[in-house]
Write an enzyme that holds these catalytic residues in place. Structure first.
Site, PDB file in Angstrom:
ATOM      1  N   GLY A 195       0.817  -1.205   0.000  1.00  0.00           N
ATOM      2  CA  GLY A 195       0.000   0.000   0.000  1.00  0.00           C
ATOM      3  C   GLY A 195       0.845   1.245   0.000  1.00  0.00           C
ATOM      4  O   GLY A 195       2.042   1.203   0.296  1.00  0.00           O
ATOM      5  N   THR A 202       2.591  -0.540   8.978  1.00  0.00           N
ATOM      6  CA  THR A 202       3.372  -0.766  10.200  1.00  0.00           C
ATOM      7  C   THR A 202       2.465  -0.798  11.424  1.00  0.00           C
ATOM      8  O   THR A 202       2.705  -1.557  12.369  1.00  0.00           O
ATOM      9  CB  THR A 202       4.438   0.332  10.354  1.00  0.00           C
ATOM     10  OG1 THR A 202       5.243   0.385   9.170  1.00  0.00           O
ATOM     11  CG2 THR A 202       5.340   0.059  11.542  1.00  0.00           C
ATOM     12  N   GLU A 418      -6.637  33.338 -10.137  1.00  0.00           N
ATOM     13  CA  GLU A 418      -7.430  32.387  -9.357  1.00  0.00           C
ATOM     14  C   GLU A 418      -8.905  32.496  -9.709  1.00  0.00           C
ATOM     15  O   GLU A 418      -9.628  31.488  -9.685  1.00  0.00           O
ATOM     16  CB  GLU A 418      -7.211  32.616  -7.856  1.00  0.00           C
ATOM     17  CG  GLU A 418      -5.766  32.526  -7.394  1.00  0.00           C
ATOM     18  CD  GLU A 418      -5.102  31.213  -7.767  1.00  0.00           C
ATOM     19  OE1 GLU A 418      -5.810  30.191  -7.895  1.00  0.00           O
ATOM     20  OE2 GLU A 418      -3.875  31.207  -7.957  1.00  0.00           O
TER      21      GLU A 418
END
Length: 638
Positions: A195, A202, A418
């Site tokens: 993954g 972990t 923007e």
């Protein structure tokens, strides 16, 4: 006390011992302070005939008086001393000067550099190999997980239920093997967690350690290979021997791609050493010797570089994909992390989960931590919804740089840039809804338009790809329309890069070009470890055709953006003016602004909003009374 602390104490004791030994030898060669008299007093006693005998050793004179008392003194360069002693009937004994001190010093001076080098070498070898066994290079670095400290269990893992179920079965097998063996089942020899980074591979391993009542060893893939030849293979053998002695047990290898890459790629001794280590691991996992009860769990985010022999059944029987969580998974992950902080009961994790598509578990944990830090910075007693929204914007868009001073001209250019992104995104129905538009510098960007999908997306339709390219090119188009081509800036560089990559993937990866056809050409980056699918395999004419099609798709998006902004230039001016005045607009505010040409008083008093729901579809005809939405054009198939 750890090994490093013990080593420091040992060396400190040795150093103190050497200093004391040096002082002992030095004191033997120096004049004793007992019954010490001055040289003048000594001469007076000689002249008074009260001295019976003396022993001269270099400049040191030790004597005995007539009454039996002893004394000592230090003599300067006095040539007539012996005659004066003879004239006064003093018995004289002369011995050579003491040479023991000089010999010891000479030994130290000659051997000290060599002893120092040997000591430093031994010290570092002990540090490298666990504080002992200076020649134990081949010993495994696998660490047995301690029972001390808080345990992580499957209750602490959320959002990856399928992976958790697969691993729960392995834990159940270790706890009660008879349940499976009575049907002829065998315990899986290995399980590979695959993954992207941050998805909880972990964490799953830690949860297995907390759930299974068996020894759990952990090691990193990079711990096997070091500078000495044969060390890696030796450590693999020692690791499995350690596992056999503690069977049944689990051995977790994190980042196994560091040692398990394809063999035969690259050259050099370091590569040969890695291959030797991998060969030994292959033999230990499924060779002639049985390793019953030793389960190997490994994690990697690069399964494509692993050797095929490592992935086959019998070594890694199961390959579990740990992907980014969906909206339900993100909600559960947020609930797990919110339990660790003080938060308001008004917080709705579902809203945050809806606004964070594609976030991994680690990113969600970081988001909650950022929100906690924001709340603490403002002296709040608990984390509120607004803190989570602000942390989400910080993680997704970067840190606000309000201290950055922008000129009015730069601010105006950024607002139109923007505004162009936002307006084209508003009219391209296939594009994701607008979450927020801002001209406040964040990270390395001077401004940003954030769009978020309504739901999790597992595949991307063609019309959305074309819409995204049009939105990306809209900033450059807005600059050209308002300021002219000679005034455009480099601010669109990342937009152009994104549009080009998207168009190239459409042509080479997804087969969306009629001229190139549904053929996979791949990308040049894939040959980094596998030497497959290299761009050099393409013919020159095919590469030229791909470049033409990529340019055509980008140009089509450019033309679409230009068409939208030209038709709705008045709305672009309104939006840019609002961005200059308020700096930040939410998607809902942009919708209201362009539909009614003004903002409600309540909205106006609350600028800038921290965040707005990303689930509002703002490109609707009823909300934009004076403008008809334009759908993304299809690619010209001629």
């Amino acid at each position: 006390m750890n090994n490093q602390g013990k080593n420091i104490i040992v060396w400190a004791v040795i150093f103190v011992f050497v200093i004391l030994l040096f002082n002992v030898f030095q004191s033997d060669g120096l004049l004793s302070s007992k019954n010490n008299i001055s040289f003048s007093e000594f001469l007076t006693k000689v002249d008074e005939k009260t001295v019976n005998s003396v022993k001269i050793q270099g400049r040191i004179i030790e004597g005995t008086s007539n009454d039996g008392s002893s004394f000592s003194t230090y003599a300067p360069d006095y040539p007539d001393l012996v005659n004066r002693l003879n004239n006064n009937d003093v018995n004289i004994e002369v011995v050579p000067p003491e040479t023991r001190m000089n010999t010891f010093l000479s030994f130290l001076i000659s051997w000290f550099p060599m002893l120092l080098l040997i000591g430093v070498w031994v010290f570092f070898m002990r540090q490298m190999h666990g504080g002992g066994k200076a020649m134990g290079f081949g010993k495994s670095k696998a660490k047995l997980l301690s029972d001390k400290g808080p345990k992580i269990t499957f209750k602490d893992v959320a959002g990856i239920d399928e992976a958790k179920d697969e691993l729960t079965e392995i834990v159940d097998f270790l706890r009660d093997p008879s349940k499976f063996q009575k049907l002829g089942g065998k315990i899986p020899k290995g399980c590979l967690l695959i993954g992207p980074p941050g998805t909880g591979k972990t964490l799953l391993a830690k949860a297995i350690a907390g759930e299974a009542n068996v020894p759990f060893f952990s090691i990193s893939g990079s711990d096997f290979v070091e500078m000495f030849v044969g060390v890696g293979a030796s450590r693999v053998r020692d690791m499995f021997e350690q596992g056999k002695r503690n069977a049944p047990c689990i051995i977790f290898i994190d980042e196994i791609d560091a040692v398990g890459r394809h063999r035969g790629i690259g050259m050099g001794g370091g590569n040969d050493e890695r291959e030797q280590t991998l060969n030994q691991m292959l033999v230990e996992m499924d060779g002639f010797e049985a390793n019953e009860g030793v389960v190997i769990i490994a994690a990697t985010n690069r399964p494509d570089v692993l050797d095929n022999a490592l992935l086959r059944p019998g070594r890694f029987d199961r390959q579990i994909t740990v992907s980014n969580p969906d909206i339900d998974g993100r909600e559960k992950i947020l609930q797990v992390h919110l339990k660790k902080v003080k938060y308001s009961t008004k917080i709705v994790p579902r809203i945050i989960a809806r606004g964070t598509p594609g976030f991994s578990g680690a990113e969600l944990a970081n988001l909650v931590n950022e929100a906690t830090l924001i709340a603490a910075r403002r002296n709040k007693k608990e984390v509120e919804m607004h803190d989570l929204e602000e942390a989400k914007d910080k993680v997704m868009m970067g840190v606000e740089r309000r201290s950055m001073i922008m000129s009015d001209e730069q601010k105006k250019l950024t607002a139109y840039h923007e505004g162009g992104h936002a307006l084209v995104g508003l009219y391209c129905l296939a594009s994701d809804p607008i979450h927020k538009a801002t001209i406040i510098p964040r990270g390395r960007a001077l401004g940003m338009v954030m769009r978020l999908p309504e739901n999790d997306r597992f595949s991307m339709p063609r019309d959305k790809m074309e819409a995204d390219i049009a939105v990306a090119m809209a900033g450059r188009v807005a600059e050209e329309i308002i300021f002219g081509k000679e005034k455009v800036t480099s601010g669109a560089s990342s937009d152009i890069k994104m549009a080009t990559r998207m168009a190239k993937a459409m042509v080479t990866d997804w087969g969306l070009s009629d001229k190139v056809g549904p053929v996979y050409h791949g990308s040049a980056s894939e040959d980094m470890y596998t030497n497959r699918n290299s761009s050099s395999d393409r013919s020159e004419s095919t590469s030229e055709l791909i470049d033409e099609e990529v340019k055509k798709i980008v140009t089509t998006g450019y033309d679409l953006a230009k068409d939208i902004l030209t038709k709705h230039l008045d709305q672009l001016h309104i939006l840019a003016k609002a961005l200059i005045e308020y700096e930040t607009l939410s998607g809902q505010q942009i919708k209201n602004l362009l539909s009614s040409r003004q903002l409600d008083s309540e909205e106006e008093n609350n600028f800038p909003f921290g965040a707005a729901s990303s689930t509002i579809k703002i490109a609707e005809e009823k909300d934009l009374k004076k403008a008809k939405p334009i759908k993304a054009k299809k690619e010209d198939k001629s």
